[in-house]
Design a protein around this motif. Structure first.
Motif: not given
Length: 463
Positions: A60-85
């Motif tokens: 970790p950088l000083p005075d910063n996040l002590q553990q990385p964070l994976a962000l959750g999101y869905h998305g339209y991939q080539f206009r097909a909805y994908n909830p598994d990303i």
């Protein structure tokens, strides 16, 4: 080192962000560090050993996040909805402030598996890292709002990939963004029925990226995002760039282009030119990118519906077409180094320029290089290998009627050489000596040439 006392992303855990552990790599060979970008967030003073410790071992950088964070999101991939990303091979490593007080995220690519990895290995190929660094350097030079590649480190693993020769070398990359909240994070919360999460995420995005708005103003937020996305779309068109995968999970609410995979630069103005071999229908072809971004904005509007008035959202979405038209005219004239006049006339000129370039099959970057400065750059134009093609063309006379903007720029030494390009063959010419004998000189020379070109153009991209 710049410090962010509050680390605002922590307010979104666990709804949007999940703590994860970075991969442990067998080797860490520093291949690229972007001190120009690092200086903006107080990181350029790091030694190479410290750099590797933070950006390959992820201490970790000083005075910063002590553990990385994976962000959750869905998305339209080539206009097909994908909830598994979600962040399947990356995470948010740190949050800093730049000299203007803006929140800046350090995000990774190739840093290991996360809960969103599915069947992926969480890794990045070295060639993928090289390509992303080249793309971000060129887009920055051409004035496109973009993430920047802060670093990549070779990691000593051999990766299997179906779309390039395998086994292939591996790397971990760190990018610098003005935030990287994706449209898909709003879509995920809508899908989960988490209205309170939507409100929290909206308040976060407004506070950090659109502080002039009220924290619950979803329609105002959509207007602001639409205007920034219009500028981004216009400038990638003026750069001749094809992103390749304009899915909603690759859209940043700050209006920055990011997450580069199968990108290309167009050799000529060709509306149907695609970057991804799997884009068989041409959904994200060069000429369809503004439409694709508009479609994605409509998906963002739909994600906001549980916490906003539908009519207000529809009205907000309606600002995009005019905003894009105005931004396109401005972006083309900006790239040509002349001053904008009336929006309607500028749009007509920009459109006619593309029509002419398409009809004549002229090389994209060479034309913008030759014509830069308008009438102030006529000498440069006469020295061009294309000079005979310009002749007494009406479009050239119309360009020369514009007033040059900062005409002294045409005297920059970069205009006494050839324009740097990143066409398919150019990228392969950079990669081949790296792959064959670990010779990085062509990569370093290309980065230097792109930066010189950027200094000559002087087209700042930051919002």
């Amino acid at each position: 080192m710049s410090k962010t006392p509050d680390l605002p992303i922590l307010g979104l855990v666990p709804r949007v962000a999940t703590p994860v552990e970075p991969a442990d790599f067998p080797k860490t060979i520093l291949r690229y560090r972007n001190d120009r970008a690092a200086e903006e967030v107080g990181l350029c003073g790091l030694s190479d050993d410290e750099w590797i410790r933070h950006f390959a071992r992820f201490d970790p950088l000083p005075d910063n996040l002590q553990q990385p964070l994976a962000l959750g999101y869905h998305g339209y991939q080539f206009r097909a909805y994908n909830p598994d990303i979600g962040d399947g091979r990356g995470f948010l490593f740190a949050q800093l402030r730049d000299g203007r007080g803006r929140l800046m995220d350090l995000g990774t690519k190739g840093s290991g598996r996360t809960p969103y990895s599915r069947d992926g290995d969480g890794r990045l190929t070295l060639k993928g890292a090289v390509r992303e660094a080249l793309a971000t350097e060129m887009l920055e030079a051409l004035g496109v709002p973009t993430s920047r590649t802060l670093s990549f480190v070779e990691t000593g693993e051999q990766l299997a990939r179906h779309d390039e020769p395998s086994p292939t070398r591996s790397a971990v990359l760190v990018r610098l963004n003005h935030g990287h909240i994706r449209f898909g994070s709003f879509e995920r919360l809508r899908y989960l029925g988490d209205d309170e999460g939507l409100r929290l995420l909206l308040a976060y995005a407004v506070r950090e990226f659109y502080p002039d708005l009220a924290g619950d103003d979803a329609a105002g937020f959509l207007v602001a995002v639409s205007k920034r996305m219009a500028v981004m779309a216009a400038r990638i068109m003026a750069a001749g760039f094809i992103h390749g995968v304009l899915n909603t999970d690759n859209m940043n609410v700050t209006g920055e282009s990011f997450d580069y995979g199968p990108w290309k630069f167009a050799p000529t103005v060709e509306a149907g030119y695609t970057a991804a071999y799997f884009d068989e229908a041409g959904l994200y072809a060069f000429g369809r990118q503004p439409e694709a971004i508009y479609w994605n904005l409509a998906a963002l509007a739909d994600a906001l519906r549980p916490i906003a008035d539908g009519e207000q959202l529809r009205a907000a979405l309606g600002v995009y077409p005019d905003a894009y038209g105005n931004a396109f005219g401005e972006a083309i004239l900006r790239r040509l180094g002349v001053k904008a006049t009336e929006p309607e006339a500028d749009q007509k000129f920009a459109s006619d320029l593309f029509v002419w370039m398409n009809k004549e099959k002229l090389p994209f970057e060479q034309v913008f290089f030759d014509l830069f400065g308008g009438s102030a750059g006529q000498g440069k134009r006469l020295r061009s290998p294309l000079s005979a093609r310009y002749g007494d063309q009406e479009i050239i006379r119309r360009l020369d009627a514009y007033e040059p903007d900062r005409p002294g720029r045409v005297q920059h030494p970069a205009f006494r050489t050839d324009p740097p390009t990143l066409l398919v063959d150019d990228v392969e010419a950079v990669w081949e000596p790296i792959d064959r004998c670990d010779d990085w000189s062509a990569f370093e020379e290309k980065i230097a040439a792109i930066r010189r070109y950027g200094e000559a153009l002087d087209l700042p991209a930051a919002h």
